[in-house]
Scaffold this motif. Structure first.
Motif, PDB file in Angstrom:
ATOM      1  N   THR A 120       0.977  -1.765  -0.401  1.00 35.41           N
ATOM      2  CA  THR A 120      -0.373  -0.135  -0.153  1.00 35.41           C
ATOM      3  C   THR A 120       1.144   1.003   0.010  1.00 35.41           C
ATOM      4  OG1 THR A 120      -1.856  -1.481   1.150  1.00 35.41           O
ATOM      5  CG2 THR A 120      -1.607   1.305   1.299  1.00 35.41           C
ATOM      6  N   LEU A 121       0.344   2.340  -0.884  1.00 37.74           N
ATOM      7  CA  LEU A 121       1.502   3.392  -1.299  1.00 37.74           C
ATOM      8  C   LEU A 121       0.312   4.510   0.220  1.00 37.74           C
ATOM      9  CD1 LEU A 121       2.551   3.554  -4.863  1.00 37.74           C
ATOM     10  CD2 LEU A 121       3.626   3.488  -3.433  1.00 37.74           C
ATOM     11  N   GLU A 122      -0.982   4.669   0.030  1.00 37.31           N
ATOM     12  CA  GLU A 122      -1.541   5.490  -0.192  1.00 37.31           C
ATOM     13  C   GLU A 122      -2.768   4.960   0.677  1.00 37.31           C
ATOM     14  OE1 GLU A 122      -1.717  10.470  -0.829  1.00 37.31           O
ATOM     15  OE2 GLU A 122      -2.175   9.460  -2.262  1.00 37.31           O
ATOM     16  N   SER A 123      -3.920   5.276   1.131  1.00 36.96           N
ATOM     17  CA  SER A 123      -4.676   5.124   1.484  1.00 36.96           C
ATOM     18  C   SER A 123      -5.976   6.760   1.912  1.00 36.96           C
ATOM     19  CB  SER A 123      -5.406   3.803   3.447  1.00 36.96           C
ATOM     20  OG  SER A 123      -6.186   3.728   2.785  1.00 36.96           O
ATOM     21  N   VAL A 124      -5.966   6.916   1.738  1.00 40.26           N
ATOM     22  CA  VAL A 124      -7.062   8.098   1.116  1.00 40.26           C
ATOM     23  C   VAL A 124      -8.747   8.093   1.613  1.00 40.26           C
ATOM     24  CG1 VAL A 124      -8.474  10.432   0.352  1.00 40.26           C
ATOM     25  CG2 VAL A 124      -5.879   9.391   0.211  1.00 40.26           C
ATOM     26  N   GLU A 125      -9.716   8.477   2.395  1.00 36.00           N
ATOM     27  CA  GLU A 125     -10.535   8.167   3.148  1.00 36.00           C
ATOM     28  C   GLU A 125     -11.874   9.569   2.561  1.00 36.00           C
ATOM     29  OE1 GLU A 125     -13.936   7.854   7.056  1.00 36.00           O
ATOM     30  OE2 GLU A 125     -11.795   9.207   6.920  1.00 36.00           O
ATOM     31  N   SER A 126     -12.396   8.272   1.045  1.00 34.77           N
ATOM     32  CA  SER A 126     -13.210   9.079  -0.048  1.00 34.77           C
ATOM     33  C   SER A 126     -14.781   9.434   1.316  1.00 34.77           C
ATOM     34  CB  SER A 126     -13.347   8.655  -1.522  1.00 34.77           C
ATOM     35  OG  SER A 126     -13.513   7.590  -0.852  1.00 34.77           O
ATOM     36  N   GLY A 127     -14.920   8.609   1.912  1.00 32.31           N
ATOM     37  CA  GLY A 127     -16.078   9.171   3.036  1.00 32.31           C
ATOM     38  C   GLY A 127     -16.390   8.409   3.565  1.00 32.31           C
ATOM     39  N   PRO A 128     -17.949   8.505   4.581  1.00 35.49           N
ATOM     40  CA  PRO A 128     -17.969   7.732   5.567  1.00 35.49           C
ATOM     41  C   PRO A 128     -17.429   6.026   5.665  1.00 35.49           C
ATOM     42  CG  PRO A 128     -19.377   9.076   5.202  1.00 35.49           C
ATOM     43  CD  PRO A 128     -18.706   8.975   4.580  1.00 35.49           C
ATOM     44  N   GLY A 129     -16.287   5.325   5.713  1.00 35.32           N
ATOM     45  CA  GLY A 129     -16.490   4.049   6.143  1.00 35.32           C
ATOM     46  C   GLY A 129     -15.831   3.633   4.116  1.00 35.32           C
ATOM     47  N   GLN A 130     -15.804   4.086   3.627  1.00 39.52           N
ATOM     48  CA  GLN A 130     -15.028   4.059   2.325  1.00 39.52           C
ATOM     49  C   GLN A 130     -13.621   4.807   1.909  1.00 39.52           C
ATOM     50  OE1 GLN A 130     -17.901   4.401  -0.771  1.00 39.52           O
ATOM     51  NE2 GLN A 130     -16.496   6.038  -2.292  1.00 39.52           N
ATOM     52  N   PHE A 131     -12.117   4.231   1.946  1.00 42.09           N
ATOM     53  CA  PHE A 131     -11.404   4.370   1.021  1.00 42.09           C
ATOM     54  C   PHE A 131     -10.753   3.904  -0.064  1.00 42.09           C
ATOM     55  CE2 PHE A 131     -11.657   3.828   5.674  1.00 42.09           C
ATOM     56  CZ  PHE A 131     -11.127   4.151   6.383  1.00 42.09           C
ATOM     57  N   VAL A 132     -10.152   4.910  -0.996  1.00 41.91           N
ATOM     58  CA  VAL A 132      -9.043   4.586  -2.057  1.00 41.91           C
ATOM     59  C   VAL A 132      -7.683   4.185  -1.422  1.00 41.91           C
ATOM     60  CG1 VAL A 132      -8.415   5.667  -4.539  1.00 41.91           C
ATOM     61  CG2 VAL A 132     -10.996   6.315  -3.447  1.00 41.91           C
TER      62      VAL A 132
END
Length: 205
Positions: A84-96
């Motif tokens: 994993t390089l990066e994990s960005v939260e895109s919404g409640p309980g959702q990650f890119v």
């Protein structure tokens, strides 16, 4: 690099989780679960070893309205590592989650060849029960910056002597002085099988 223990996929039927319940779970825990699930998914997405259960596993992870990858007869793929390089939260309980992966491909009985590392952007929904992949991954080449010269110079005799004692079977390439008076020296060392590789070593002060 080792792959983190995956989180079991959720059932395909949608579940509504209260936003308050999501925020009751520590954010780092949700992020870790999303990253682990994304790494597991990318490993399965890229692997083609001819086994039946491999396709079954990927089918349980991939959206049901998307087809499985089609692999030509006689083609095999092997995943070397995912990270994993990066994990960005895109919404409640959702990650890119951006997963860097390297894999190898062999066709028609030929030897495996390495594929240049790629980044797989995977959208993951996660809650206290598990994780789910949302859609197909977005794929792009990994960006690698040009390496820079180390600026090696000759080291003092005492530094050379100390390095030689620490790595007696090595060849000194040079060094760079550090603010604290020590030196970061570069050596050509011999490893298992007689393979020689450059290695850095801090000596002194």
């Amino acid at each position: 690099a080792p792959v983190a223990t995956p989180v079991a996929p959720l059932a395909t039927s949608p579940q509504v989780v209260a936003e308050a319940d999501l925020y009751a779970v520590p954010p780092d825990s949700l992020r870790s679960r999303a990253s682990a699930h994304a790494e597991w998914f990318v490993s399965e997405y890229l692997t083609a070893d001819g086994s039946d259960n491999g396709g079954e596993t990927l089918r349980s992870l991939l959206s049901p309205d998307l087809p499985l990858p089609e692999v030509p007869e006689g083609t095999m793929t092997f995943v070397e590592w995912v990270l994993t390089l990066e994990s960005v939260e895109s919404g409640p309980g959702q990650f890119v989650v951006d997963v860097l992966a390297r894999y190898m491909v062999a066709s028609g009985g030929e030897a495996y060849r390495r594929v240049e590392p790629e980044v797989f952007s995977v959208t993951v929904a996660v809650d206290e029960n598990g994780a789910r992949i949302l859609g197909a991954p977005r794929i792009r080449p990994a960006v690698v910056l040009e390496p820079v010269a180390t600026g090696l110079i000759d080291v003092p005799p005492e530094t050379l002597s100390a390095a030689s004692q620490l790595r007696p079977d090595s060849t000194l390439l040079g060094g760079v002085p550090n603010p604290d008076g020590s030196w970061t020296v570069s050596l050509l060392t011999v490893g298992p099988g007689g393979v020689q590789r450059p290695e850095s070593l801090v000596v002194g002060p």
